[in-house]
Motif scaffolding. Structure first.
Motif, PDB file in Angstrom:
ATOM      1  N   ASN A   1      -9.247   1.304  18.170  1.00  0.00           N
ATOM      2  CA  ASN A   1      -7.942   0.859  17.700  1.00  0.00           C
ATOM      3  C   ASN A   1      -7.100   2.026  17.200  1.00  0.00           C
ATOM      4  O   ASN A   1      -5.881   2.059  17.372  1.00  0.00           O
ATOM      5  N   ASP A   2      -7.718   3.004  16.555  1.00  0.00           N
ATOM      6  CA  ASP A   2      -6.986   4.168  16.064  1.00  0.00           C
ATOM      7  C   ASP A   2      -6.360   4.935  17.213  1.00  0.00           C
ATOM      8  O   ASP A   2      -5.277   5.499  17.080  1.00  0.00           O
ATOM      9  N   ARG A   3      -7.048   5.008  18.339  1.00  0.00           N
ATOM     10  CA  ARG A   3      -6.520   5.738  19.484  1.00  0.00           C
ATOM     11  C   ARG A   3      -5.392   4.984  20.183  1.00  0.00           C
ATOM     12  O   ARG A   3      -4.611   5.576  20.924  1.00  0.00           O
ATOM     13  N   MET A   4      -5.295   3.675  19.946  1.00  0.00           N
ATOM     14  CA  MET A   4      -4.282   2.864  20.618  1.00  0.00           C
ATOM     15  C   MET A   4      -2.914   3.014  19.964  1.00  0.00           C
ATOM     16  O   MET A   4      -1.884   2.837  20.615  1.00  0.00           O
ATOM     17  N   TYR A   5      -2.861   3.323  18.691  1.00  0.00           N
ATOM     18  CA  TYR A   5      -1.582   3.471  18.009  1.00  0.00           C
ATOM     19  C   TYR A   5      -1.627   4.669  17.077  1.00  0.00           C
ATOM     20  O   TYR A   5      -2.689   5.175  16.716  1.00  0.00           O
ATOM     21  N   GLU A   6      -0.447   5.128  16.704  1.00  0.00           N
ATOM     22  CA  GLU A   6      -0.321   6.256  15.793  1.00  0.00           C
ATOM     23  C   GLU A   6       0.480   5.810  14.576  1.00  0.00           C
ATOM     24  O   GLU A   6       1.597   5.296  14.712  1.00  0.00           O
ATOM     25  N   LEU A   7      -0.080   5.990  13.398  1.00  0.00           N
ATOM     26  CA  LEU A   7       0.603   5.612  12.169  1.00  0.00           C
ATOM     27  C   LEU A   7       1.635   6.668  11.794  1.00  0.00           C
ATOM     28  O   LEU A   7       1.419   7.865  11.998  1.00  0.00           O
ATOM     29  N   GLU A   8       2.745   6.214  11.247  1.00  0.00           N
ATOM     30  CA  GLU A   8       3.778   7.126  10.770  1.00  0.00           C
ATOM     31  C   GLU A   8       3.329   7.775   9.461  1.00  0.00           C
ATOM     32  O   GLU A   8       2.629   7.162   8.650  1.00  0.00           O
TER      33      GLU A   8
ATOM     34  N   LEU B   1      16.859  -5.374  14.364  1.00  0.00           N
ATOM     35  CA  LEU B   1      16.874  -3.918  14.207  1.00  0.00           C
ATOM     36  C   LEU B   1      18.288  -3.391  13.996  1.00  0.00           C
ATOM     37  O   LEU B   1      18.488  -2.382  13.305  1.00  0.00           O
ATOM     38  N   GLN B   2      19.274  -4.043  14.588  1.00  0.00           N
ATOM     39  CA  GLN B   2      20.660  -3.605  14.426  1.00  0.00           C
ATOM     40  C   GLN B   2      21.250  -4.050  13.093  1.00  0.00           C
ATOM     41  O   GLN B   2      22.090  -3.349  12.515  1.00  0.00           O
ATOM     42  N   ALA B   3      20.813  -5.203  12.591  1.00  0.00           N
ATOM     43  CA  ALA B   3      21.422  -5.772  11.393  1.00  0.00           C
ATOM     44  C   ALA B   3      20.736  -5.353  10.100  1.00  0.00           C
ATOM     45  O   ALA B   3      21.352  -5.433   9.027  1.00  0.00           O
ATOM     46  N   LEU B   4      19.474  -4.914  10.168  1.00  0.00           N
ATOM     47  CA  LEU B   4      18.707  -4.628   8.959  1.00  0.00           C
ATOM     48  C   LEU B   4      18.170  -3.202   8.972  1.00  0.00           C
ATOM     49  O   LEU B   4      17.876  -2.648  10.037  1.00  0.00           O
ATOM     50  N   GLU B   5      18.023  -2.628   7.786  1.00  0.00           N
ATOM     51  CA  GLU B   5      17.390  -1.320   7.663  1.00  0.00           C
ATOM     52  C   GLU B   5      15.935  -1.430   8.096  1.00  0.00           C
ATOM     53  O   GLU B   5      15.250  -2.407   7.769  1.00  0.00           O
ATOM     54  N   HIS B   6      15.457  -0.424   8.829  1.00  0.00           N
ATOM     55  CA  HIS B   6      14.077  -0.499   9.296  1.00  0.00           C
ATOM     56  C   HIS B   6      13.472   0.897   9.405  1.00  0.00           C
ATOM     57  O   HIS B   6      14.193   1.890   9.569  1.00  0.00           O
ATOM     58  N   ASN B   7      12.151   0.934   9.303  1.00  0.00           N
ATOM     59  CA  ASN B   7      11.384   2.170   9.441  1.00  0.00           C
ATOM     60  C   ASN B   7      10.144   1.888  10.262  1.00  0.00           C
ATOM     61  O   ASN B   7       9.510   0.839  10.103  1.00  0.00           O
ATOM     62  N   PRO B   8       9.777   2.799  11.169  1.00  0.00           N
ATOM     63  CA  PRO B   8       8.560   2.589  11.957  1.00  0.00           C
ATOM     64  C   PRO B   8       7.311   2.717  11.088  1.00  0.00           C
ATOM     65  O   PRO B   8       7.243   3.562  10.190  1.00  0.00           O
ATOM     66  N   VAL B   9       6.354   1.858  11.347  1.00  0.00           N
ATOM     67  CA  VAL B   9       5.060   1.910  10.649  1.00  0.00           C
ATOM     68  C   VAL B   9       3.986   2.448  11.579  1.00  0.00           C
ATOM     69  O   VAL B   9       3.166   3.275  11.188  1.00  0.00           O
ATOM     70  N   ALA B  10       3.978   1.969  12.824  1.00  0.00           N
ATOM     71  CA  ALA B  10       2.993   2.412  13.811  1.00  0.00           C
ATOM     72  C   ALA B  10       3.613   2.327  15.200  1.00  0.00           C
ATOM     73  O   ALA B  10       4.405   1.414  15.486  1.00  0.00           O
ATOM     74  N   THR B  11       3.254   3.270  16.054  1.00  0.00           N
ATOM     75  CA  THR B  11       3.731   3.304  17.436  1.00  0.00           C
ATOM     76  C   THR B  11       2.542   3.219  18.375  1.00  0.00           C
ATOM     77  O   THR B  11       1.591   4.003  18.249  1.00  0.00           O
ATOM     78  N   PHE B  12       2.586   2.262  19.306  1.00  0.00           N
ATOM     79  CA  PHE B  12       1.480   2.064  20.236  1.00  0.00           C
ATOM     80  C   PHE B  12       1.641   2.981  21.446  1.00  0.00           C
ATOM     81  O   PHE B  12       2.751   3.349  21.836  1.00  0.00           O
ATOM     82  N   ASP B  13       0.523   3.325  22.038  1.00  0.00           N
ATOM     83  CA  ASP B  13       0.492   4.194  23.221  1.00  0.00           C
ATOM     84  C   ASP B  13       0.768   3.344  24.456  1.00  0.00           C
ATOM     85  O   ASP B  13      -0.123   2.677  24.983  1.00  0.00           O
TER      86      ASP B  13
END
Length: 334
Positions: A4-11, A48-60
């Protein structure tokens, strides 16, 4: 390092998720499986356009997407390659209009490794204290655009969607990564809800903002969130006006819409009669045959006990003051 760790990268640094006290809701908006009218895609883009947002994790996406079945668009400008569509599958942290945090998983539905993907989402949800997930779907249905949009709901606990329309029959539908993720989250103890917007089948290939609005309005209900939806209402009015013009200009389209209206009205009337005639409380299940039999036996036993009691009280040979003897015995002896 797990699979699972290899599938996504945490910010890094990771954005704060909540106040450390309660859980946070997760909205799942995967595009490509059931997204009639682009309702799911429009819903996630609007958030995403209407609210402030920050990435938490990005999948490969290289590990999850089959590019031959979902070819990214490439731009050629005057015989020169200038760019390519960027496919991304990301878990975001957002705050609603009242400042309450929630998570949004959005992007193309994985083509590959559904089991590993669902385990990864469940692992992330557990670590981020997700207590409820809401998955979005939009399906083409034989319904008219001139009637209120219907959003059907399913859930791991039916009481979570008691105020929404629920599926009345048992069905087997094609699977998806989002549905697989729902099952995985439910097994991990997370409350799961699925919302499906019923999109008129003749609009399924076009943008239909009413589907996005209906889905997000239902998310507010089941996720206890406050979302800014005014911009979608403006888009809805524009599309309604365009559809009205097309119906007015084409007698054939008008005939089809009128037939769908009759069908819709008949179905809504049937559902109202069913609810009015139901003896069950909202959310109550029909009892089983064994339960009905046991209840009937208890009823008969109670009736038998009442009869015995009434017979004893009304027996001419019993003195109400003492409970024994005949009240006239003393008179006869005298």
């Amino acid at each position: 390092m797990s699979e699972n760790d290899r599938m996504y990268e945490l910010e890094y640094p990771a954005p704060g998720i909540g106040d450390g006290i309660g859980g946070v809701p997760l909205v799942i908006a995967l595009q490509g499986y059931a997204d009639a009218g682009q309702g799911v895609q429009q819903a996630s883009q609007h958030l995403l356009q209407a609210l402030e947002h920050n990435p938490v994790a990005t999948f490969d996406v290289d590990a999850l997407i089959d590019y031959r079945s979902r070819r990214p668009g490439v731009t050629i400008d005057r015989s020169r390659l200038t760019g390519s569509e960027d496919l991304s599958l990301t878990l975001h942290r957002l705050e609603d209009s009242a400042g309450h945090p929630f998570l949004l998983l959005e992007g193309p539905e994985p083509d590959l490794r559904w089991n590993a993907f669902s385990r990864a989402v469940t692992e992330l949800s557990t670590s981020l204290r997700v207590d409820r997930s809401v998955a979005l779907y939009a399906a083409p249905m034989t319904v008219p655009h001139t009637r209120p949009l219907v959003v059907s709901a399913h859930a791991s606990d039916p009481t979570l969607v008691a105020d929404l329309q629920r599926w009345e029959s048992r069905m087997i539908i094609p699977g998806s990564a989002a549905l697989r993720t729902e099952l995985s989250l439910s097994s991990a103890g997370v409350d799961t809800v699925g919302l499906t917007a019923h999109v008129p089948h003749y609009i399924a290939a076009s943008d239909y903002p009413e589907a996005a609005y209906g889905l997000l309005h239902a998310v507010e209900q089941v996720g206890d969130l406050e979302l800014p939806l005014r911009a979608l209402q403006t888009d809805m009015e524009k599309v309604r006006s365009q559809l009205a013009e097309q119906v007015e200009e084409s007698g054939e389209i008008g005939t089809v819409v009128a037939a769908l209206e009759r069908q819709y009205d008949e179905e809504m009337a049937r559902m109202r009669r069913r609810r009015e005639n139901s003896l069950l409380a909202p959310g109550e299940n029909v009892p089983s045959g064994e339960e009905l039999g046991a209840e009937f036996e208890r009823f008969l036993a109670g009736m038998s006990g009442d009869s015995d009691s009434e017979g004893s009280d009304g027996d001419a040979g019993t003195d109400p003051s003492t409970g024994t003897g005949d009240p006239t015995d003393g008179d006869r002896d005298a």
